[in-house]
Write an enzyme that holds these catalytic residues in place. Structure first.
Site, short mmCIF file in Angstrom:
data_model
loop_
_atom_site.label_atom_id
_atom_site.label_comp_id
_atom_site.label_asym_id
_atom_site.label_seq_id
_atom_site.Cartn_x
_atom_site.Cartn_y
_atom_site.Cartn_z
N TYR A 63 0.09 -2.38 12.70
CA TYR A 63 1.38 -2.45 13.40
C TYR A 63 1.20 -2.11 14.86
CZ TYR A 63 4.01 -3.16 9.10
OH TYR A 63 4.51 -3.69 7.93
N ASP A 87 0.85 -1.18 0.00
CA ASP A 87 0.00 0.00 0.00
C ASP A 87 0.89 1.24 0.00
OD1 ASP A 87 0.98 0.20 2.62
OD2 ASP A 87 -0.75 -0.88 3.43
N GLU A 130 2.36 -10.19 0.00
CA GLU A 130 2.68 -8.77 0.24
C GLU A 130 4.02 -8.62 0.97
OE1 GLU A 130 0.65 -4.60 1.71
OE2 GLU A 130 -0.10 -6.48 2.56
#
Length: 584
Positions: free
Chosen positions: A321, A164, A535
């Site tokens: 996160y 992203d 990813e």
């Protein structure tokens, strides 16, 4: 009386007077012993007189100017030199005149080849105005207005975290710390393979940005920016997850997150700047700037009245996160700050007997033995174990350092499959003994190689999980920039989803990106929609770089045991001055 005249005719000793005048004429030429001539010669004497003159061979000499030598000696020396020249010198000349075959250079091994690619991933993740030496041609300038309307200095630059377009400062700082650690210990390897300037450029791009996330010129600070860009789960408005757009085309809002109490974030930023200051010691001005920033960030982390994680209660951070604690960051940061500054108060804190209670360092919890962007405990313990092994400071640090050393060994043991601590894929690792029994460094190295070899293709699928390495690797990496063609067309927020959903391979090769990889049963789904398989992230690739640079053998082996300690003061008191002279 007449004597015999053997040359013919009489030899008259006392002749006629008529001969006196003639004899007188020869008196000047001959002085004869007349008494001797009047005697009869015996046989021996006669033989002397009658034998031919003795023919004595005289030596011949050669005048060499300043030296006169016998001709025979000269000829002997001349021929000796000539023979020696023919036998010794001529063959040497012939041998030296033959073109030498250059020794075959050491060919790069698999780890070096993969390392060159793994570093390229960071080039593809850059945000801001790209440098002139941009290596990724399908990338361009992006995020040029980040933070300009809401921060003190703007937040242009840094790295996008993954597939992203969000800049998460917490894992970004950890990635820079880890990369700096590899340069501190393996700078000669980086130089030998031609990546030294490149990796330093990667680190500086990150640390330049981290210095913007707080007032790095101040002595103390009260806030720190923690993120640029947001994403909500199941969002219905444009954000960094709702939209599928190249970074260069972003036109939706990118809010900045601010933390006023963030011991974990402040400590990790301090660790990143401190570690980088060691890397850039050859640039004193920049190194000093990094140390000053690290000092302010560490003070922010350590002196906070109410310690708190940076992600607590933040819906834009917690799902992605989330930090589970801050004591491990404080310990990790204190170690790096000590190595960067030599301030003894830092090592005193890191070895405080009460600290392991807060970090749970000695409880040997499996989850806490995994080194990651969230858990710095194993890294901090290893840093401090280095201090004990290499400098052996002794009292008052020995007890704590010995505890960290023991836990570091146990952490290594837990990583081996025979102890069945973690889930494993189908590739076995070589076993070695732990506890009271010795396990060799070669065993650990073989174990590490087996894990990296799995990533490089030695696995049941026979595929590399690093994009661009080997013949078979993931082709549908979950990444906005790599999946949308670089064709000059700007696709809208939702218009880019056709590129995410197509089954065609990515049009842009994200070289060096490491996919998360398979599950515990070696199953791997190469699909952009399955981001848990495809990813890549900054922190993941930083760990890959650390493993590859340590394993490559084309540039030697071993770590630099001195650079990391270059700012550490003597650990024992110096010789005391002599006592003053005694006075009555």
């Amino acid at each position: 009386m007449y004597s015999a005249n053997h040359w013919g005719g009489p030899f008259e000793i006392d002749g006629d007077r008529g001969h006196e005048a003639e004899e007188d004429d020869h008196s000047g030429d001959m002085d004869l012993d007349r008494g001797a001539l009047s005697r009869q010669l015996n046989e021996t004497q006669a033989s002397w007189l009658l034998s031919p003159p003795e023919s004595k061979k005289r030596d011949k000499y050669i005048d060499l100017g300043c030296v006169v030598c016998k001709r025979k000696l000269f000829m002997w020396v001349f021929w000796s030199i000539l023979i020696a020249f023919v036998v010794i010198v001529v063959p040497m000349i012939i041998v030296k005149s033959i073109p030498k075959k250059k020794p075959n250079p050491i060919l790069p091994d698999a780890y070096e080849n993969a390392l060159h690619k793994a570093l390229r991933f960071f080039d593809a993740q850059r945000s801001g105005k790209l440098p002139e030496n941009n290596r990724v041609l399908w990338r361009g300038n992006s995020g040029l207005s980040d933070g300009l309307d809401s921060t003190d200095f703007g937040l242009v630059g840094g790295y996008y975290d993954a597939g992203d377009n969000i800049k998460f400062h917490f894992p970004m700082a950890f990635s820079m710390t880890l990369l700096s650690w590899t340069v501190v210990e393996y700078s000669e390897k980086y130089k030998a393979i031609g990546e030294y300037d490149h990796v330093r450029d990667i680190i500086k791009w990150g640390t330049d940005y981290l210095l913007l996330t707080f007032n790095s010129s101040a002595i103390s600070i009260n806030k720190m920016y923690s993120q640029v860009g947001i994403a909500k789960i199941n969002s219905t408005t444009p954000d960094d997850h709702y939209c599928w757009m190249r970074p260069e085309d972003m036109d939706y809002p990118r809010p900045v997150q601010t933390a006023t109490s963030a011991s974990d974030l402040g400590a990790e930023v301090a660790a990143a700047l401190a570690a980088a200051s060691i890397v850039f010691r050859d640039d004193p001005a920049y190194s000093k700037k990094l140390v000053c920033g690290a000092t302010a960030a560490y003070k922010f982390a350590y002196d906070t009245v109410h310690h708190q994680t940076y992600s607590r209660g933040n819906p834009y951070i917690e799902p992605f996160y989330n930090s589970t604690g801050y004591w491990d960051e404080l310990m990790w940061s204190a170690a790096w700050m000590y190595y960067a500054t030599g301030n003894n108060s830092l090592i005193t804190f890191a070895t405080d007997p009460n600290l392991p209670q807060n970090t749970h360092a000695f409880m040997v919890i499996p989850d806490l033995s995994v080194f990651s962007w969230d858990n710095k405990l194993p890294g901090a313990e290893l840093l401090l174990t280095r201090l004990r092994i290499m400098l052996n400071p002794g009292y008052p640090y020995e007890e704590s350092l010995m505890g960290y050393h023991n836990v570091t060994e146990l952490t290594m043991c837990m990583s081996v499959r025979k102890f069945d601590t973690f889930n494993w894929t189908q590739v076995n690792a070589p076993g070695f003994y732990c506890g009271p029994d010795f396990f060799s460094a070669s065993s650990l190295r073989s174990f590490a190689k087996s894990q990296v070899d799995y990533v490089l293709g030695n696995n049941p699928k026979n595929m590399s999980y690093i994009v661009g390495y080997g013949k078979k690797y993931p082709r549908h990496i979950h990444h906005r920039g790599a999946s949308i063609p670089h064709n000059g067309i700007k696709y809208s927020c939702t218009g880019g989803f056709k590129w995410r959903d197509t089954k065609k391979p990515n049009p842009n090769l994200l070289i060096g990106a490491m996919a998360p990889g398979p599950d515990q049963f070696d199953r791997f789904i190469d699909s952009r929609k399955n981001y848990s398989y495809t990813e890549p992230t900054l922190a993941g690739n930083a760990g890959l770089v650390a493993a590859l640079i340590s394993l490559t053998g084309t540039a030697g082996s071993g770590i630099d045991k001195n650079t990391i300690f270059s700012a550490v003061p003597p650990l024992f008191p110096g010789t005391p001055p002599p006592p003053a002279a005694w006075k009555p």
